[in-house]
Design a protein around this motif. Structure first.
Motif, mmCIF file in Angstrom:
data_model
loop_
_atom_site.group_PDB
_atom_site.id
_atom_site.type_symbol
_atom_site.label_atom_id
_atom_site.label_comp_id
_atom_site.label_asym_id
_atom_site.label_seq_id
_atom_site.Cartn_x
_atom_site.Cartn_y
_atom_site.Cartn_z
ATOM 1 N N THR A 1 2.446 -2.980 12.569
ATOM 2 C CA THR A 1 2.819 -2.367 11.801
ATOM 3 C C THR A 1 2.166 -0.918 11.346
ATOM 4 O OG1 THR A 1 3.771 -2.279 9.386
ATOM 5 C CG2 THR A 1 1.488 -3.362 10.002
ATOM 6 N N TYR A 2 2.449 -0.033 10.553
ATOM 7 C CA TYR A 2 1.767 1.167 10.335
ATOM 8 C C TYR A 2 0.341 0.352 9.511
ATOM 9 C CZ TYR A 2 5.762 3.751 11.018
ATOM 10 O OH TYR A 2 7.107 4.523 11.316
ATOM 11 N N THR A 3 -0.845 1.077 9.926
ATOM 12 C CA THR A 3 -1.928 0.822 9.464
ATOM 13 C C THR A 3 -2.619 1.949 8.434
ATOM 14 O OG1 THR A 3 -3.144 1.592 11.332
ATOM 15 C CG2 THR A 3 -2.628 -0.823 11.052
ATOM 16 N N TYR A 4 -2.796 1.798 7.300
ATOM 17 C CA TYR A 4 -3.150 2.823 6.154
ATOM 18 C C TYR A 4 -3.901 2.409 5.006
ATOM 19 C CZ TYR A 4 1.156 2.235 4.132
ATOM 20 O OH TYR A 4 2.300 1.683 3.338
ATOM 21 N N GLN A 5 -4.530 2.988 4.395
ATOM 22 C CA GLN A 5 -5.451 2.708 2.948
ATOM 23 C C GLN A 5 -4.509 3.227 1.832
ATOM 24 O OE1 GLN A 5 -8.070 0.619 2.702
ATOM 25 N NE2 GLN A 5 -7.889 0.412 4.859
ATOM 26 N N ASN A 6 -4.290 2.498 0.854
ATOM 27 C CA ASN A 6 -3.356 2.774 -0.319
ATOM 28 C C ASN A 6 -4.392 3.794 -0.943
ATOM 29 O OD1 ASN A 6 -1.669 1.917 -2.438
ATOM 30 N ND2 ASN A 6 -3.545 1.991 -3.538
ATOM 31 N N ASN A 7 -3.771 4.825 -1.544
ATOM 32 C CA ASN A 7 -4.343 5.933 -2.238
ATOM 33 C C ASN A 7 -3.531 6.406 -3.307
ATOM 34 O OD1 ASN A 7 -2.437 7.553 -1.000
ATOM 35 N ND2 ASN A 7 -3.979 9.157 -0.320
ATOM 36 N N ALA A 8 -2.799 5.626 -3.981
ATOM 37 C CA ALA A 8 -1.771 5.931 -4.790
ATOM 38 C C ALA A 8 -1.716 4.775 -5.990
ATOM 39 C CB ALA A 8 -0.365 6.283 -4.396
ATOM 40 N N ASN A 9 -1.266 4.981 -7.061
ATOM 41 C CA ASN A 9 -1.470 4.042 -8.100
ATOM 42 C C ASN A 9 0.214 3.808 -8.295
ATOM 43 O OD1 ASN A 9 -0.381 5.638 -10.438
ATOM 44 N ND2 ASN A 9 -2.657 6.551 -10.339
ATOM 45 N N PHE A 10 0.547 2.898 -9.096
ATOM 46 C CA PHE A 10 1.998 2.452 -9.314
ATOM 47 C C PHE A 10 2.670 3.560 -10.169
ATOM 48 C CE2 PHE A 10 5.586 -0.432 -10.418
ATOM 49 C CZ PHE A 10 5.871 -0.711 -9.209
ATOM 50 N N ASN A 11 1.922 4.321 -10.716
ATOM 51 C CA ASN A 11 2.663 5.366 -11.766
ATOM 52 C C ASN A 11 3.022 6.555 -11.352
ATOM 53 O OD1 ASN A 11 2.921 3.026 -13.846
ATOM 54 N ND2 ASN A 11 0.858 3.135 -14.101
ATOM 55 N N GLU A 12 2.920 6.913 -10.200
ATOM 56 C CA GLU A 12 3.013 8.138 -9.574
ATOM 57 C C GLU A 12 3.877 8.052 -8.330
ATOM 58 O OE1 GLU A 12 -0.546 9.908 -7.799
ATOM 59 O OE2 GLU A 12 -1.395 7.887 -7.386
ATOM 60 N N PRO A 70 0.848 -1.340 -0.062
ATOM 61 C CA PRO A 70 0.063 -0.131 -0.060
ATOM 62 C C PRO A 70 0.531 1.369 -0.045
ATOM 63 C CG PRO A 70 0.035 -1.043 2.171
ATOM 64 C CD PRO A 70 0.552 -1.920 1.150
ATOM 65 N N LYS A 71 0.454 2.098 -0.757
ATOM 66 C CA LYS A 71 1.121 3.385 -0.982
ATOM 67 C C LYS A 71 0.511 4.741 -0.814
ATOM 68 C CE LYS A 71 3.821 0.910 -4.497
ATOM 69 N NZ LYS A 71 2.887 -0.174 -4.235
ATOM 70 N N ILE A 72 1.048 5.786 -0.440
ATOM 71 C CA ILE A 72 0.529 7.128 -0.235
ATOM 72 C C ILE A 72 0.938 8.293 -1.250
ATOM 73 C CG2 ILE A 72 -0.479 6.657 2.082
ATOM 74 C CD1 ILE A 72 1.981 8.451 3.003
ATOM 75 N N THR A 73 0.119 8.888 -1.904
ATOM 76 C CA THR A 73 0.626 9.940 -2.740
ATOM 77 C C THR A 73 1.627 11.096 -2.201
ATOM 78 O OG1 THR A 73 -1.335 11.246 -2.614
ATOM 79 C CG2 THR A 73 -1.455 9.608 -4.313
ATOM 80 N N GLN A 74 2.512 11.311 -2.832
ATOM 81 C CA GLN A 74 3.550 12.327 -2.369
ATOM 82 C C GLN A 74 3.763 13.544 -3.378
ATOM 83 O OE1 GLN A 74 5.066 12.920 0.708
ATOM 84 N NE2 GLN A 74 5.760 14.907 -0.541
ATOM 85 N N LYS A 75 3.355 14.846 -3.289
ATOM 86 C CA LYS A 75 3.748 15.637 -4.176
ATOM 87 C C LYS A 75 5.200 15.968 -4.276
ATOM 88 C CE LYS A 75 -0.646 18.207 -3.586
ATOM 89 N NZ LYS A 75 -1.199 19.555 -3.183
ATOM 90 N N SER A 76 5.987 16.014 -5.251
ATOM 91 C CA SER A 76 7.238 16.275 -5.303
ATOM 92 C C SER A 76 7.543 17.586 -4.807
ATOM 93 C CB SER A 76 7.531 16.275 -6.691
ATOM 94 O OG SER A 76 6.808 16.905 -7.526
ATOM 95 N N SER A 77 6.677 18.437 -4.920
ATOM 96 C CA SER A 77 6.913 19.962 -4.519
ATOM 97 C C SER A 77 7.141 20.077 -3.037
ATOM 98 C CB SER A 77 5.759 20.877 -5.053
ATOM 99 O OG SER A 77 4.671 20.458 -4.752
ATOM 100 N N ASP A 78 6.351 18.925 -2.228
ATOM 101 C CA ASP A 78 6.491 19.122 -0.992
ATOM 102 C C ASP A 78 7.565 17.978 -0.407
ATOM 103 O OD1 ASP A 78 4.473 20.678 -0.839
ATOM 104 O OD2 ASP A 78 2.967 19.240 -0.522
ATOM 105 N N PHE A 79 8.470 17.882 -1.160
ATOM 106 C CA PHE A 79 9.685 16.887 -0.893
ATOM 107 C C PHE A 79 10.986 17.606 -1.113
ATOM 108 C CE2 PHE A 79 12.598 13.439 -1.533
ATOM 109 C CZ PHE A 79 12.185 12.249 -1.059
ATOM 110 N N LYS A 80 11.827 17.688 -0.023
ATOM 111 C CA LYS A 80 13.198 18.209 -0.248
ATOM 112 C C LYS A 80 14.000 17.375 0.638
ATOM 113 C CE LYS A 80 15.560 22.494 0.184
ATOM 114 N NZ LYS A 80 15.482 24.055 0.979
ATOM 115 N N ILE A 81 15.382 17.248 -0.250
ATOM 116 C CA ILE A 81 16.472 16.686 0.583
ATOM 117 C C ILE A 81 17.527 17.786 0.828
ATOM 118 C CG2 ILE A 81 18.382 15.170 0.236
ATOM 119 C CD1 ILE A 81 16.901 13.583 -1.928
#
Length: 461
Positions: A234-245, A26-37
């Motif tokens: 483990t962490y519990t959550y619902q998948n809300n992302a597809n494999f291509n994002e 299961p995956k959760i969506t992540q905006k690239s604009s909200d991601f910084k290294i």
């Protein structure tokens, strides 16, 4: 010819098996604009303090230790100031219970972190501040709280760093790590829910706001039950992302059969072309070693970036030994592990399939962990990827999936920064042999190898 066809079919079948496992996570969506290294410990320290000072809802810091030094004090002072200005904000700090009761190795100061935490709380009676000590086993050597991630409102600052002068680069010496700034309300809620529900509400946790907490001892049976509970939690959550994002997979686990360890195994086994692995202590478990050998046999490229023995946090220059301890031998044992590993795979070094880099910069330390697979997967973790982390410690990770290469520029920038102070090992003889070590180190290593005690050390440290 038939053999080659069969071998190709088997490899393809196994790849599909491992890829299917990753696809089904299961995956959760992540905006690239909200991601910084972030690129340095100083920048990490600045961003952490700034994010804490702007918090309104909650601050939750989970770390192996929050040290009683200027770096640690600045963190707590900032938190106290926020709590004074915004009394409704919820603050929880969780550290390892056993680590809090001692000073750093080699120091004999009797005023430990647990005394400092207690005094902070006692001196601020009108401020509601929860500091907890959590035991993961009966002893520190058998397992510690090694979760990472500072959750501040909807932001996660994830790093393998703990909180003290070296990790925050307060003075002239620093310990280099990875630093990620991620805005994601769902991820924040998932991680916070796990901590509050499973850790803070556990029977074994110590609240350090009373002097009697110094005398309180957890019942061994409760700790045993707690470990069993963590192994199936483990962490519990619902998948809300597809494999291509672009997405994030939060992982947590304790024990060799945890979802985190299974994911690490399938992740490494899914390599199409190349992988990069970073660890500060070279002590790769047999199960992962076997996969690395298989990748090389399939013609894939493996790069390993490991710290020099002098960049190890257990390293002390020989001339500075006040009293000789077993802990002083650890950096040398890790170098021996690396030398033997390269010696066995020298032919892959020669044909450039296996690249081994050693990080060293003056007197600074190296604490980087993680795995990059092709240009698609990035495992951000506090796990040292050694037998201890896979079996004994409570660990977590963020697996970042970037199929459209939205974060590729930041990935290359981070890896370029890590490689700046590395040198490539072209032959195993480039590393010191036991005969070249200081006399006391050499004698002790030969003694512990004779009784095979080094194998036990590799499992526990």
């Amino acid at each position: 010819m038939l053999y080659n066809i069969k071998k190709t079919y088997n490899n393809h079948f196994l790849y599909n098996k491992h890829n299917t496992f990753l696809t089904e996570l299961p995956k959760i969506t992540q905006k690239s604009s909200d991601f910084k290294i972030l690129n340095s410990p100083k920048e990490f320290n600045y961003v952490l303090l700034n994010t804490i000072s702007q918090a309104h809802k909650h601050i939750c810091l989970v770390t192996l230790y929050l040290e009683n030094d200027p770096g640690g004090k600045k963190i707590l002072d900032t938190i106290l100031e926020v709590k004074k200005n915004r009394p409704t904000i919820k603050i929880n700090i969780i550290v390892d219970w056993y680590r809090a009761q001692r000073t750093r190795f080699g120091e004999s100061i009797k005023y430990t972190n647990i005394h400092w935490y207690n005094n902070i709380i006692q001196n601020n009676p009108n401020i509601e501040l929860s500091i907890f000590g959590l035991p993961i086993h009966f002893s520190e050597i058998l397992g510690v709280l090694h979760l990472k991630g500072f959750i501040i409102d909807d932001t996660i600052l994830y790093s393998g760093a703990n909180l003290n002068n070296e990790y925050l680069h307060i003075n002239d010496k620093y310990r280099y790590d990875r630093y990620y700034f991620i805005k994601n309300a769902q991820l924040s809620a998932i991680m916070l829910n796990y901590i509050e529900k499973n850790l803070i509400n556990s029977k074994v946790i110590h609240n350090l706001d009373y002097k009697k907490s110094f005398l309180k001892k957890n019942n061994k049976n409760n700790i045993r039950l707690f470990r069993k509970f963590l192994k199936r939690t483990t962490y519990t959550y619902q998948n809300n992302a597809n494999f291509n994002e672009c997405s994030i997979i939060p992982l947590v686990g304790l024990g060799k059969n945890s979802i985190l360890n299974k994911t690490i195994y399938h992740l490494i086994s899914s390599v199409k072309q190349n992988m990069i692995l970073c660890t500060p202590y070279f002590n790769i478990p047999y199960s992962l070693n076997r996969v690395l050998y298989s990748l090389l046999q399939q013609g894939k490229t493996v790069e390993i970036i490991v710290g020099d023995k002098t960049a190890n946090d257990f390293y002390t220059p020989y001339q500075e030994y006040k009293s000789f301890k077993l802990i002083n031998v650890l950096p040398y044992l890790y170098e021996i592990n690396l030398r033997l590993f390269i010696q066995k795979l020298q032919n892959y070094i020669d044909n450039k399939q296996l690249i081994v880099r050693i990080w060293k910069k003056d007197h600074h330390g190296y604490h980087i962990k993680g795995i990059w697979i092709d240009d698609e997967w990035n495992l951000l973790t506090g796990s040292n990827l050694n037998p201890r982390s896979l079996k004994l410690d409570l660990e977590n990770a963020l697996l970042i999936h970037d199929p459209c290469h939205e974060l590729i520029h930041q990935k290359y920038q981070e890896l370029t920064q890590i490689r700046v102070f590395t040198k490539i090992i072209t032959h195993y003889t480039s590393l010191q042999n036991i005969s070249e070590y200081p006399v006391k180190i050499k004698r002790l290593i030969l003694r512990i190898r004779k009784i095979k005690f080094d194998k036990l050390i590799n499992q526990l440290l």
